[in-house]
Design a protein around this motif. Sequence first.
Motif, PDB file in Angstrom:
ATOM      1  N   ASN A   1       0.058 -16.307 -12.680  1.00  0.00           N
ATOM      2  CA  ASN A   1      -1.032 -17.128 -13.215  1.00  0.00           C
ATOM      3  C   ASN A   1      -1.883 -16.384 -14.235  1.00  0.00           C
ATOM      4  OD1 ASN A   1      -0.298 -19.318 -11.659  1.00  0.00           O
ATOM      5  ND2 ASN A   1      -1.747 -18.871 -10.002  1.00  0.00           N
ATOM      6  N   ASN A   2      -2.135 -15.090 -13.963  1.00  0.00           N
ATOM      7  CA  ASN A   2      -3.071 -14.383 -14.847  1.00  0.00           C
ATOM      8  C   ASN A   2      -2.430 -13.270 -15.672  1.00  0.00           C
ATOM      9  OD1 ASN A   2      -2.834 -12.172 -13.098  1.00  0.00           O
ATOM     10  ND2 ASN A   2      -4.699 -12.680 -11.960  1.00  0.00           N
ATOM     11  N   GLY A   3      -1.114 -13.080 -15.524  1.00  0.00           N
ATOM     12  CA  GLY A   3      -0.415 -12.118 -16.368  1.00  0.00           C
ATOM     13  C   GLY A   3      -0.712 -10.668 -16.069  1.00  0.00           C
ATOM     14  N   SER A   4      -1.216 -10.353 -14.882  1.00  0.00           N
ATOM     15  CA  SER A   4      -1.536  -8.964 -14.541  1.00  0.00           C
ATOM     16  C   SER A   4      -0.293  -8.235 -14.027  1.00  0.00           C
ATOM     17  CB  SER A   4      -2.646  -8.924 -13.486  1.00  0.00           C
ATOM     18  OG  SER A   4      -2.205  -9.556 -12.308  1.00  0.00           O
ATOM     19  N   VAL A   5      -0.415  -6.915 -13.879  1.00  0.00           N
ATOM     20  CA  VAL A   5       0.744  -6.110 -13.473  1.00  0.00           C
ATOM     21  C   VAL A   5       0.643  -5.562 -12.054  1.00  0.00           C
ATOM     22  CG1 VAL A   5       1.334  -5.435 -15.814  1.00  0.00           C
ATOM     23  CG2 VAL A   5      -0.275  -4.041 -14.524  1.00  0.00           C
ATOM     24  N   GLY A   6      -0.573  -5.389 -11.534  1.00  0.00           N
ATOM     25  CA  GLY A   6      -0.737  -4.736 -10.225  1.00  0.00           C
ATOM     26  C   GLY A   6      -0.451  -5.681  -9.085  1.00  0.00           C
ATOM     27  N   PRO A   7      -0.452  -5.148  -7.879  1.00  0.00           N
ATOM     28  CA  PRO A   7      -0.612  -3.759  -7.462  1.00  0.00           C
ATOM     29  C   PRO A   7       0.734  -3.071  -7.218  1.00  0.00           C
ATOM     30  CG  PRO A   7      -0.882  -5.210  -5.572  1.00  0.00           C
ATOM     31  CD  PRO A   7      -0.584  -6.095  -6.750  1.00  0.00           C
ATOM     32  N   LEU A   8       0.655  -1.771  -6.866  1.00  0.00           N
ATOM     33  CA  LEU A   8       1.827  -1.017  -6.437  1.00  0.00           C
ATOM     34  C   LEU A   8       1.869  -1.057  -4.915  1.00  0.00           C
ATOM     35  CD1 LEU A   8       3.905   0.921  -7.988  1.00  0.00           C
ATOM     36  CD2 LEU A   8       2.546   2.791  -7.016  1.00  0.00           C
ATOM     37  N   TYR A   9       3.061  -1.252  -4.367  1.00  0.00           N
ATOM     38  CA  TYR A   9       3.229  -1.297  -2.909  1.00  0.00           C
ATOM     39  C   TYR A   9       3.771   0.045  -2.434  1.00  0.00           C
ATOM     40  CZ  TYR A   9       2.635  -6.272  -3.642  1.00  0.00           C
ATOM     41  OH  TYR A   9       2.133  -7.502  -4.019  1.00  0.00           O
ATOM     42  N   VAL A  10       3.028   0.709  -1.551  1.00  0.00           N
ATOM     43  CA  VAL A  10       3.413   2.039  -1.079  1.00  0.00           C
ATOM     44  C   VAL A  10       3.408   2.051   0.453  1.00  0.00           C
ATOM     45  CG1 VAL A  10       2.272   2.991  -3.132  1.00  0.00           C
ATOM     46  CG2 VAL A  10       1.108   3.102  -0.926  1.00  0.00           C
ATOM     47  N   SER A  11       4.132   3.007   1.024  1.00  0.00           N
ATOM     48  CA  SER A  11       4.133   3.181   2.478  1.00  0.00           C
ATOM     49  C   SER A  11       4.077   4.661   2.822  1.00  0.00           C
ATOM     50  CB  SER A  11       5.372   2.546   3.110  1.00  0.00           C
ATOM     51  OG  SER A  11       5.304   1.133   3.047  1.00  0.00           O
ATOM     52  N   LEU A  12       3.443   4.956   3.949  1.00  0.00           N
ATOM     53  CA  LEU A  12       3.373   6.299   4.514  1.00  0.00           C
ATOM     54  C   LEU A  12       4.355   6.369   5.678  1.00  0.00           C
ATOM     55  CD1 LEU A  12      -0.531   6.517   4.662  1.00  0.00           C
ATOM     56  CD2 LEU A  12       0.923   7.610   2.953  1.00  0.00           C
ATOM     57  N   LEU A  13       5.191   7.410   5.708  1.00  0.00           N
ATOM     58  CA  LEU A  13       6.268   7.484   6.699  1.00  0.00           C
ATOM     59  C   LEU A  13       6.141   8.720   7.581  1.00  0.00           C
ATOM     60  CD1 LEU A  13       7.434   5.592   4.411  1.00  0.00           C
ATOM     61  CD2 LEU A  13       9.686   6.469   5.054  1.00  0.00           C
ATOM     62  N   LEU A  14       6.424   8.512   8.856  1.00  0.00           N
ATOM     63  CA  LEU A  14       6.581   9.611   9.801  1.00  0.00           C
ATOM     64  C   LEU A  14       8.032  10.089   9.770  1.00  0.00           C
ATOM     65  CD1 LEU A  14       4.642   8.094  12.838  1.00  0.00           C
ATOM     66  CD2 LEU A  14       3.947  10.119  11.541  1.00  0.00           C
ATOM     67  N   PRO A  15       8.308  11.282  10.293  1.00  0.00           N
ATOM     68  CA  PRO A  15       9.705  11.717  10.414  1.00  0.00           C
ATOM     69  C   PRO A  15      10.529  10.689  11.199  1.00  0.00           C
ATOM     70  CG  PRO A  15       8.210  13.536  10.890  1.00  0.00           C
ATOM     71  CD  PRO A  15       7.363  12.310  10.766  1.00  0.00           C
ATOM     72  N   GLY A  16      11.740  10.430  10.724  1.00  0.00           N
ATOM     73  CA  GLY A  16      12.618   9.488  11.413  1.00  0.00           C
ATOM     74  C   GLY A  16      12.498   8.057  10.942  1.00  0.00           C
TER      75      GLY A  16
END
Length: 215
Positions: free
Chosen positions: A166-181
């Motif tokens: 609708n507004n032609g924007s680019v954000g956001p970025l999707y990130v995740s924090l991971l534990l071992p395994g």
Amino acid sequence: MDVCNVKNALRVQQREARDSMDPLTRQKASAVACRHAIEAWEQLRIDRNGDKLTLFSYLSFGSEISTTPLIEHCWSQGDRVLAPRVDSVSRTMELREMDEYGNMVPGVWNIPEPALTCKEWLPEMWTGIDWVVVPGLAFDRHGGRIGYGGGYYDRFTAQVEAEKRNNGSVGPLYVSLLLPGQLLAQVPMEPGDLRVDVLFTPEGRFDCDHGKIDK
């Protein structure tokens, strides 16, 4: 076995592994993964000429990796921090701005969430978010993710994508924090499932090579 059953079996397996992790190991892994995230966050600030940034992050619960170091860093820099309030009836999330942990109350399933007194960010504001920190039980390097099965973040992302169109924007970025395994060779995905863009593990940052596919 269909994809839904495979996902559910993987959820059980991953949750048991996470719950059985030594708390000190989890705490150390959280600190290192968050440090890698903070480095990337500060690089984003440089790229934005020192502007204040906006983070939307879940508030950690139980054996989840801790988002606290990242959130507290953002507060220390004067950034905006949003967190979800869950409506289990409509199965949607409200986004509310928090400036201190005093704004936090027990929510659905006793998961911490912002108080109703916190400012709400309406959907038309969501494209102004820089990062969405997405929870999950398992991930792969293609951005594949196994969440908890509620679909809250999948529906949230669909709304964000609609607002972007609708507004032609680019954000956001999707990130995740991971534990071992939590980083697997491949996780089963269905159409409409959220794919994340960047993974932060204790080993470092991984940019997902199919981060924008099939959001």
